[in-house]
Structure formats: structure tokens, C-alpha cells
Design a protein around this motif. Structure first.
Motif, PDB file in Angstrom:
ATOM      1  N   PRO A  38      27.606  35.718  43.742  1.00  0.00           N
ATOM      2  CA  PRO A  38      26.963  36.861  42.954  1.00  0.00           C
ATOM      3  C   PRO A  38      27.787  37.785  42.657  1.00  0.00           C
ATOM      4  N   PHE A  40      27.624  41.742  42.327  1.00  0.00           N
ATOM      5  CA  PHE A  40      26.295  42.985  42.263  1.00  0.00           C
ATOM      6  C   PHE A  40      26.810  44.185  41.654  1.00  0.00           C
ATOM      7  N   SER A  41      26.279  44.691  40.370  1.00  0.00           N
ATOM      8  CA  SER A  41      26.617  45.677  39.610  1.00  0.00           C
ATOM      9  C   SER A  41      26.126  47.167  40.232  1.00  0.00           C
ATOM     10  N   TRP A  44      23.517  48.092  37.192  1.00  0.00           N
ATOM     11  CA  TRP A  44      22.287  47.561  37.288  1.00  0.00           C
ATOM     12  C   TRP A  44      21.340  47.839  38.335  1.00  0.00           C
ATOM     13  N   LEU A  45      22.020  48.329  39.364  1.00  0.00           N
ATOM     14  CA  LEU A  45      21.403  48.974  40.671  1.00  0.00           C
ATOM     15  C   LEU A  45      20.743  50.351  40.379  1.00  0.00           C
ATOM     16  N   LEU A  72      24.409  48.534  48.074  1.00  0.00           N
ATOM     17  CA  LEU A  72      25.264  47.383  47.926  1.00  0.00           C
ATOM     18  C   LEU A  72      26.128  46.866  48.869  1.00  0.00           C
ATOM     19  N   LEU A  75      23.628  44.187  50.351  1.00  0.00           N
ATOM     20  CA  LEU A  75      23.746  43.056  49.856  1.00  0.00           C
ATOM     21  C   LEU A  75      25.026  42.301  49.952  1.00  0.00           C
ATOM     22  N   GLN A  79      25.300  38.301  52.127  1.00  0.00           N
ATOM     23  CA  GLN A  79      26.086  37.257  51.689  1.00  0.00           C
ATOM     24  C   GLN A  79      26.856  37.045  52.371  1.00  0.00           C
ATOM     25  N   ALA A  86      31.286  37.486  47.877  1.00  0.00           N
ATOM     26  CA  ALA A  86      30.381  38.555  46.753  1.00  0.00           C
ATOM     27  C   ALA A  86      31.536  39.060  45.972  1.00  0.00           C
ATOM     28  N   LEU A  88      31.537  42.952  43.888  1.00  0.00           N
ATOM     29  CA  LEU A  88      30.731  44.235  43.724  1.00  0.00           C
ATOM     30  C   LEU A  88      31.447  45.026  42.635  1.00  0.00           C
ATOM     31  N   CYS A  90      31.610  48.494  40.936  1.00  0.00           N
ATOM     32  CA  CYS A  90      31.002  49.861  41.122  1.00  0.00           C
ATOM     33  C   CYS A  90      32.089  50.772  41.479  1.00  0.00           C
TER      34      CYS A  90
END
Length: 188
Positions: A38, A40-41, A44-45, A72, A75, A79, A86, A88, A90
Motif C-alpha cells: 500500500p 499511504f499518502s 489523502w490522510l 502514518l 499504518l 503493515q 509499505a 509512505l 509525505c
């Protein structure tokens, strides 16, 4: 053109950081698809937190930043508990990257930081002004926002790969694959 190597044999966390418009989301998404992990943005968060904006604003900027990185990080930890990689996407500081690196190591994973930049100011500005991301609950970023962020975020000093958006996406992605897989090996 050589094919990219396969996914790593052990979990890996890849953190893409940099100012808006430097290609970090593009590289993060492409890397996540390649790893089967995945992405994780942070944007988007932030968009998903928008309904609670009034309450979050009361926290103050520093506390909000800690909350953002904590979510973050949660998350990421989930994972790693599943034995999975994962990605990230950011802005991070050295302190956040070091904390996430410790988390990754504690779960038998490697953490790699990729800093995205754009050395051509005119190109960078045109990329920011010409994009529409359409993230629900999140605003589009303009050039003045990027300039403000440039002054607010310290330069990273830790170990990382730096990608310049002036390079082609394919060339930059090959650099990411070499950097990530150089530390963890690849699957047969």
C-alpha cells in the motif's frame, strides 16, 4: 531498456518526501504497485481529516504534525506486523524518518528515504500550477504554498536517495528500484 528487478525478499518501508510538485506521489504510487504494497499518502490522510478541521486546528501546528505522523506511523506498523512492505508519501523531518527507521528495524524491515526535488524552478512551478489532484476534502496547492513550505521544512541530513524531477520518470524509478533493492535483496 532493462526490466526493473522484482520485489524485495524482506519487507521494506519506502518513504517519499519532498515539496509538492516534485514527483513524490507519482514515484510513491509506482513503487507501491511494483512492491505490491500500500501507498499511504499524507495528502489523502489530510483530506480525510478535513471534517474534523475545526477541532484539529485547536491542537496547534506542532501537535497536528505529531498526530499526522503518528497516524502514518500506525499504518506503517500495522503493515510491518503483517510482514508486508509499505510506501509512505509525505513530508518528513530527520527525526520522523529516524523514528520510523527504528520501527522498521524492530520488525525486521529496512527503511529507505527518497527525497524528491526539482532543480528547475520554472519546471517546478509549472508542475504545481498545472496539476489537479482532486483529493476529496483537500485543497489544490499553489506556488505560494510551495514557497512557504520550502522555508518551513528543514533540509534532510540523513541517508537518502535524492531524485530530481528534471530526470525522466522511468530513469528515476530505476534509481528507486536499485536503491531499495540494494539494501534488502530481491525475490527469486
Amino acid at each position: 531498456m532493462e526490466p526493473e528487478p522484482g520485489p524485495p525478499a524482506q519487507p521494506v518501508v519506502v518513504v517519499f518526501t519532498g515539496l509538492p510538485g516534485t514527483g513524490k506521489s507519482t514515484m510513491a504510487d509506482r513503487t507501491a504497485m511494483h512492491l505490491g504494497a500500500p501507498a499511504f499518502s499524507g495528502d489523502w490522510l489530510m483530506g480525510s481529516l478535513k471534517p474534523a478541521a475545526a477541532q484539529l486546528a485547536q491542537l496547534g501546528r506542532e501537535a497536528y504534525s505529531r498526530l499526522y505522523h503518528s497516524v502514518l506511523g500506525g499504518l506503517l506498523t500495522r503493515q510491518l506486523l503483517l510482514g508486508q512492505s509499505a510506501v509512505l508519501d509525505c513530508l518528513v523531518t530527520d527525526d520522523v524518518a529516524d523514528h520510523w527507521r527504528s520501527t522498521a528495524i524492530a520488525h525486521g524491515a529496512a527503511l529507505k528515504v527518497v527525497e524528491c526535488v526539482c532543480s528547475d524552478v520554472d519546471l517546478h512551478r509549472s508542475r504545481v500550477e498545472g496539476r489537479v489532484r482532486g483529493i476529496p476534502g483537500w485543497h489544490e496547492i499553489d506556488w505560494s504554498h510551495v514557497e512557504r513550505m520550502r522555508g518551513e521544512f528543514p533540509t534532510l541530513t540523513g541517508e537518502r536517495l535524492t531524485l530530481d524531477a528534471v530526470g525522466s520518470p522511468d530513469s528515476n524509478f530505476r534509481s528507486v528500484c536499485a536503491y531499495v533493492l540494494g539494501a534488502v535483496g530481491s525475490s527469486p
